[in-house]
Design an enzyme around this catalytic site. Structure first.
Site, mmCIF file in Angstrom:
data_model
loop_
_atom_site.group_PDB
_atom_site.id
_atom_site.type_symbol
_atom_site.label_atom_id
_atom_site.label_comp_id
_atom_site.label_asym_id
_atom_site.label_seq_id
_atom_site.Cartn_x
_atom_site.Cartn_y
_atom_site.Cartn_z
ATOM 1 N N LYS A 41 -6.293 -3.730 6.364
ATOM 2 C CA LYS A 41 -7.462 -2.955 5.921
ATOM 3 C C LYS A 41 -8.534 -3.882 5.344
ATOM 4 O O LYS A 41 -8.212 -4.741 4.506
ATOM 5 C CB LYS A 41 -7.071 -1.972 4.811
ATOM 6 C CG LYS A 41 -6.150 -0.851 5.261
ATOM 7 C CD LYS A 41 -5.906 0.098 4.101
ATOM 8 C CE LYS A 41 -4.961 1.211 4.499
ATOM 9 N NZ LYS A 41 -4.644 2.125 3.377
ATOM 10 N N HIS B 122 1.603 8.251 4.957
ATOM 11 C CA HIS B 122 0.722 9.412 5.145
ATOM 12 C C HIS B 122 1.245 10.304 6.267
ATOM 13 O O HIS B 122 1.229 11.521 6.168
ATOM 14 C CB HIS B 122 -0.691 8.959 5.519
ATOM 15 C CG HIS B 122 -1.547 8.656 4.331
ATOM 16 N ND1 HIS B 122 -1.948 9.623 3.441
ATOM 17 C CD2 HIS B 122 -2.080 7.495 3.887
ATOM 18 C CE1 HIS B 122 -2.691 9.069 2.501
ATOM 19 N NE2 HIS B 122 -2.786 7.772 2.742
ATOM 20 N N ASP C 177 0.832 -1.203 0.000
ATOM 21 C CA ASP C 177 0.000 0.000 0.000
ATOM 22 C C ASP C 177 0.872 1.260 0.000
ATOM 23 O O ASP C 177 1.693 1.446 0.885
ATOM 24 C CB ASP C 177 -0.901 -0.051 1.256
ATOM 25 C CG ASP C 177 -2.151 0.781 1.108
ATOM 26 O OD1 ASP C 177 -2.044 1.935 0.643
ATOM 27 O OD2 ASP C 177 -3.242 0.291 1.479
ATOM 28 N N THR D 128 -6.832 3.854 -2.430
ATOM 29 C CA THR D 128 -6.586 2.463 -2.030
ATOM 30 C C THR D 128 -7.595 1.443 -2.576
ATOM 31 O O THR D 128 -7.223 0.456 -3.207
ATOM 32 C CB THR D 128 -6.555 2.368 -0.491
ATOM 33 O OG1 THR D 128 -5.452 3.152 -0.051
ATOM 34 C CG2 THR D 128 -6.379 0.938 -0.005
ATOM 35 N N ASN E 47 -12.384 5.361 -1.956
ATOM 36 C CA ASN E 47 -12.590 4.640 -0.688
ATOM 37 C C ASN E 47 -14.026 4.905 -0.219
ATOM 38 O O ASN E 47 -14.673 4.048 0.366
ATOM 39 C CB ASN E 47 -11.605 5.106 0.371
ATOM 40 C CG ASN E 47 -10.181 4.685 0.051
ATOM 41 O OD1 ASN E 47 -9.965 3.689 -0.642
ATOM 42 N ND2 ASN E 47 -9.216 5.436 0.535
HETATM 43 ZN ZN LIG Z 1 -3.563 2.698 -0.379
#
Ligand SMILES: [Zn+2]
Length: 551
Positions: A173, A314, A49, A90, A111
């Protein structure tokens, strides 16, 4: 006696071979075809990711021989692979990798997106009709692939094997596990931050297998919290990254990051540490062992997504020691994982591919500090300013509902019934927004064909536009500008730092090598379909990559 029989055997071999040589001259001999279709025992999808393509080389010199270096040198690397749509988020990335399709068709446009009919936000994998399995019920378990409109390569494997090939998805996730595993998966497992348990939903099963239940009892996060997060090597050797005390980093703490305070209190915190990847790959190994993946001749598929790289990225940005350390540790985890596959499934019996759902921009404040152009805008600010402008000009109140996913969404109850036509409102909005700092262009998505725009942007916006789920206007920001805050960073744009992803295949059916030919994320699923000799997913728009195979 012995000598004589050897002589006879040799003579007969000689006569047979000369006879066959003679026959070949006159007519082709009957060819021996393979008795069965050859396939790997196991396919492993590794989606990292937020991994930019350049990370393969940014930290290359410090990688071990068995992780990323093994992938690059033993496998085939497609060095110019791009995401063919925008926005680059994502859920969209994971879906596109596994469907070979684009948001216009597979329906996962972000998302989250906004449902104009119900006037509510929708989360990509939300499903209120299912419940948590494997732990305390919470909204973290109300998840399924029901919003995904197309099949995945994993669905196609299930169909092709008459549901005998096993498919399992694993990620911290929910969206990194559910969307790759598809509709027909045996299981998808994700991490419940409120308890530290790996969970699934009633979409897949009534109760989790014992190996998951037992594993959850270990509360592994606590063991990693007790170690805290120190750099893998002495901190003064992290020469690829800026110093560790920048106030534009999204989380304030510096190395060593103390984690012990989270023991038995905050299971979610492991996501933003490299240990989140370690526990993900640990569970993947246990799944291989417990579910006998890759142990017979019917191909199984394990779809893994390593999400901690995204949480860390992030918060601290691509130029941070935290990002560098996370990749160096992931490299070690991969080395161990590949060694495990060699031992358990057998080297040459499995095919693995590595890619990413999107990349990431540099932190704008870091860019400015180094005299490079960058900036931020705010979705809330955009809605406020545009509503004020439209109210003043046309006396329409709060006609703009949302600015999200680089799109402006209007209240169609108001635009369709007002005294001013929707076209006039859109045209005025475009002119207004184009004057805001950081806006490159604003496009009426329904009229994109008539808009003067670089071909690459036109293609990416069109592919990302789903007629039923997307907004009305699309805005492109200047390079390294995004909707965000003064700390940390994000992704989502059309630009190469977000759209240029790694793609490496290794193992069964793959020859070593590299190519700089341009390929797309949508080519991954049809390439796997070709390799496995199965039908490609039903919304697929990509093409098989042919240069990687050893035939
Ligand atoms: Zn992502």
């Amino acid at each position: 006696m012995k000598k004589i029989s050897w002589l006879i055997v040799s003579v007969s071999i000689f006569s047979l071979s000369s006879l066959s040589a003679q026959t070949q001259k006159t007519k082709p001999s009957a060819k021996t075809f393979p008795a069965e279709v050859a396939r790997p025992k196991l396919v492993i999808g590794l989606v990292v990711d937020q991994m930019r393509w350049d990370y393969l080389y940014r930290y290359y010199n410090r990688y071990s021989n068995g992780g990323f270096k093994r992938l690059i040198n033993e496998g085939f690397s497609l060095e110019n692979t791009f995401i063919p749509y925008t926005p680059t988020y994502t859920a969209v990335g994971h879906t596109t990798i596994y469907t070979g399709s684009v948001p216009a068709i597979h329906g996962i446009i972000g998302n989250d997106w906004y449902n104009v009919e119900t006037k509510k936000n929708i989360y990509c994998t939300e499903d209120s009709s299912v419940v948590t399995i494997g732990s305390t019920p919470s909204s973290e378990g109300n998840m399924s692939p029901k919003n995904l409109l197309a099949t995945t390569i994993t669905d196609e494997l299930r169909l092709a094997t008459n549901f005998k090939g096993k498919v399992i998805g694993i990620s911290l996730k929910d969206r990194g596990s559910i969307l790759p595993a598809g509709h027909a998966a045996n299981a998808a497992y994700w991490y419940q931050g409120s308890t530290g348990n790996w969970i699934t939903s009633s979409y897949y099963m009534k109760e989790v297998p014992t190996w998951i239940a037992d594993y959850n009892k270990l509360k592994l996060a606590n063991k990693f919290y007790a170690k805290n997060w120190e750099t893998l090597y002495p901190i003064n050797t992290y020469l690829n990254s800026t110093s560790d005390e920048k106030d534009y980093e999204g989380k304030t703490s510096t190395f060593p990051h103390t984690l012990a305070q989270n023991i038995d209190k905050n299971f979610d915190a492991i996501r933003s540490t490299p240990y989140g990847n370690t526990i993900t790959l640990d569970l993947a190994k246990l799944a291989i062992l417990s579910e006998d993946l890759g142990q017979d001749n019917i191909t199984d598929f394990l779809a893994i997504s390593c999400s901690s790289t995204d949480y860390v990225g992030h918060a601290y940005g691509p130029n941070s020691i935290e990002a560098e350390d996370t990749y160096l540790r992931l490299d070690k985890d991969f080395e161990e994982f590949f060694n495990y596959l060699d031992k358990k499934v057998g080297k040459g019996n499995y095919t693995v591919f590595l890619s990413a759902d999107h990349g990431v921009a540099h932190v704008p404040a870091f860019m400015k500090e180094n005299k490079l152009p960058a900036g931020i805008v705010s979705d809330r600010d955009i809605v406020f300013k545009l509503n004020a402008f439209l109210n003043n000009k046309f006396k329409v109140n709060n006609v703009v509902l949302k600015s999200m996913n680089n799109q402006i969404i209007f209240d169609h109850d108001k635009t369709d019934n007002g005294t001013v036509s929707f076209d006039v409102i859109k045209a005025a909005s475009i002119e207004f927004l184009k004057r805001i700092d950081g806006f490159t262009n604003v496009i009426d998505i329904s009229r994109i064909a008539q808009t003067t725009l670089p071909e690459v942007q036109k293609k990416m916006i069109t592919n990302g536009y789903n007629a039923r789920r997307s907004g009305d206007l699309y805005y492109i920001l200047d390079p390294n500008w995004f909707n965000g805050s003064s700390t940390g960073t994000t992704h989502g744009s059309w630009n190469p730092y977000d759209a240029h992803i790694p793609l490496v295949f290794m193992g069964w059916g793959i020859k070593p090598g590299a190519s700089n030919k341009t390929h797309y994320m949508t080519d991954i699923a049809p390439t796997l379909a070709a390799l496995l000799h199965i039908q490609m997913p039903n919304g697929c728009v990509g093409e098989p990559i042919t240069e990687i195979t050893n035939k």
